[in-house]
Design a protein around this motif. Structure first.
Motif, PDB file in Angstrom:
ATOM      1  N   ALA A   1       6.431   4.903  -8.940  1.00 25.80           N
ATOM      2  CA  ALA A   1       7.431   4.326  -8.015  1.00 25.80           C
ATOM      3  C   ALA A   1       9.011   4.439  -8.569  1.00 25.80           C
TER       4      ALA A   1
ATOM      5  N   ASN B   1       2.826  -0.017   0.160  1.00 29.79           N
ATOM      6  CA  ASN B   1       3.705  -0.497   1.143  1.00 29.79           C
ATOM      7  C   ASN B   1       4.659  -1.464   0.836  1.00 29.79           C
TER       8      ASN B   1
ATOM      9  N   LYS C   1       7.009  -0.141  -2.173  1.00 26.52           N
ATOM     10  CA  LYS C   1       8.294   0.682  -1.334  1.00 26.52           C
ATOM     11  C   LYS C   1       9.301  -0.080  -0.735  1.00 26.52           C
TER      12      LYS C   1
ATOM     13  N   GLU D   1      13.037  -0.655  -2.022  1.00 26.56           N
ATOM     14  CA  GLU D   1      14.200  -0.114  -1.134  1.00 26.56           C
ATOM     15  C   GLU D   1      15.083  -1.088  -0.635  1.00 26.56           C
TER      16      GLU D   1
ATOM     17  N   LEU E   1       7.261   7.606  -4.088  1.00 26.84           N
ATOM     18  CA  LEU E   1       6.003   7.066  -4.339  1.00 26.84           C
ATOM     19  C   LEU E   1       4.865   8.288  -4.595  1.00 26.84           C
TER      20      LEU E   1
END
Length: 496
Positions: free
Chosen positions: A270, A464, A467, A471, A484
């Motif tokens: 990531a 998920n 991320k 973010e 990713l």
């Protein structure tokens, strides 16, 4: 958990207890971390050095445990007061202190390696080195010790009569910068650069990593250092897994050895996308830069179109590369001289690029001037979360020191904010891993990238989670974007 622990180097204590199957909870205050965030430029964070700096106590070499605990307790009172006074409480209690447990967990987990892959790579690199050595001897005209600077200088500057670039106390320099300058005059310097690069990879990583695998866990356990950099970034040692050179084909291949423990699981990378430029847009408030990120434009393409005064569709790859170097050069406070050297152009051309850049992004110029002025006036600059970087030489009469300090003053708020963000993301992700009792684990942190070993059954959920947390870690005026990628090793990854 509710009884808060105060100590010196709690991560080390935590790991020692973990080895005896004892879990230490409720970390409250670590003296070494406190001293570090109060001043990240110190060379020495030993208990003696911290006691002298903040209590003016000279500590004897051997202390009883009672004496040591007394010093830790007194330091806690002094340092916690300073943390509060300098508005560092959030950074200390919400980022750096929880991070201790995250790093301890990562160190205890370690990373699985494909030893057979490394053995094959070692044979391949060994073959390439043998071939290079033969070519080097052929071009030199005789055999010599390639690793001896003295013998190499003799070959280059006496036998081949190349022009020496720089002299040191021990003779003519044959370092990398000298060989790069000479590579257009003769083919030998280029071969020597390749030889050094391959040798370093083979004898620093490829051959060494298998010897560092723990016989009990069958994994490699690096140490993450929380108090080693002035910018707030983490560093890695024994072995340093952040410094594997990935700009070369063989350097990249080494990443292929980093695998999940179970063949059916995944490696997840990531990576924050252009995070330093996004932070620059946020800190400067520049409209053109903010607009580019909000519209999901390619920032280097956008900058190139502005610098050259053409439509984005007419920008070629060479123009984009120039714009990219200017974009990142600005963050690092690069002068026209530095940019000229980097791009292989004249100082005047470089100066034109920089002036043109500031005309297109005027608030960036204002931000740079504000950073330098803050450092001159207050002696430090700050990140988004308030981390301070002291710049003691900013008003130096020595021009070299002063210019270097100005570059630090420009770069520290940007790079330090990146460090704060990824640390906070690590804390948040680890908290969720613990709360949800997930099997997936964080295994590495490399600058703007986090690497995970992901359980196959948790794949979608975990992707998920990572991320979202990365973010949304802080609110910027531009979107934060994370790329990713996942796969069966750290090299062969495909986008999620």
């Amino acid at each position: 958990e509710n009884i808060k622990k105060i100590g010196y180097d709690l991560k080390n204590i935590l790991l020692c207890l973990k080895n005896s199957h004892i879990e230490l909870r409720g970390l409250g205050f670590d003296v070494i971390i406190a001293a570090y965030i109060l001043d990240s430029a110190k060379d020495d964070y030993s208990l003696g050095a911290i006691a002298w700096d903040y209590l003016k106590m000279h500590i004897a070499e051997r202390l009883t445990k009672e004496e040591e605990l007394d010093i830790v307790s007194r330091l806690k009172d002094r340092l916690s007061a300073l943390i509060k006074e300098r508005n560092l409480a959030r950074l200390f209690y919400e980022v750096e202190m929880p991070l201790i447990e995250v790093l301890a967990a990562m160190e205890a987990t370690g990373v699985a390696l494909d030893i057979k892959f490394l053995n094959r790579l070692s044979d391949e690199v060994g073959g390439r080195l043998d071939s290079l050595i033969k070519k080097i001897y052929s071009l030199a005209g005789y055999e010599f010790n390639i690793n001896s600077p003295k013998q190499l200088a003799q070959v280059l500057f006496v036998h081949l009569k190349l022009k020496p670039a720089r002299k040191t106390k021990t003779g003519y320099s044959t370092d990398e910068s000298v060989l790069r300058q000479l590579k257009d005059e003769h083919p030998l310097p280029q071969l020597l650069l390749e030889y050094r690069q391959l040798s370093k990879l083979k004898f620093t990583y490829i051959d060494v990593l298998p010897t560092l695998v723990n016989s009990n866990t069958h994994r490699v356990h690096t140490s993450f250092n929380q108090t080693a950099t002035e910018t707030g970034r983490l560093s890695s040692s024994n072995p340093n897994l952040q410094n594997i050179p990935i700009k070369t084909e063989i350097g990249q291949k080494i990443r292929g050895a980093f695998v999940p423990s179970l063949a059916e699981d995944f490696i997840l990378s990531a990576d924050y996308s252009q995070i330093e430029l996004r932070i620059l847009a946020h800190l400067s408030g520049d409209k053109n830069m903010i607009e580019a990120f909000r519209n999901n434009q390619d920032i280097h393409l956008r900058t190139a179109s502005l610098l050259y005064g053409i439509d984005e569709k007419d920008v070629d790859s060479a123009m984009r590369e120039v714009a990219k170097r200017v974009n990142f050069g600005i963050i690092y406070g690069m002068s026209n001289f530095g940019l000229a050297k980097d791009l292989g152009i004249s100082n005047d051309e470089a100066q034109t690029f920089i002036e043109s850049y500031f005309q297109r992004y005027p608030r960036v110029k204002e931000f740079i001037d504000a950073c330098k002025n803050q450092a001159r006036k207050e002696g430090f600059v700050t990140t988004i979360l308030g981390r301070r970087r002291y710049i003691p030489q900013i008003n130096s009469k020595n021009q070299t020191l002063r210019l270097f300090s100005e570059r630090q003053a420009i770069n520290a708020p940007v790079q330090g904010s990146c460090a704060d963000m990824i640390k906070l993301a690590m804390v948040n992700i680890q908290r969720l891993i613990n709360q949800r009792e997930l099997k997936s684990r964080m295994i590495l942190q490399v600058h703007d990238e986090l690497v995970f070993e992901v359980d196959r059954q948790e794949k979608e959920t975990f992707f998920n989670l990572v991320k979202y947390e990365m973010e949304n870690v802080v609110k910027l005026c531009v979107p934060i974007k994370v790329d990713l990628k996942y796969g069966k090793n750290w090299l062969e990854l495909k986008p999620v």
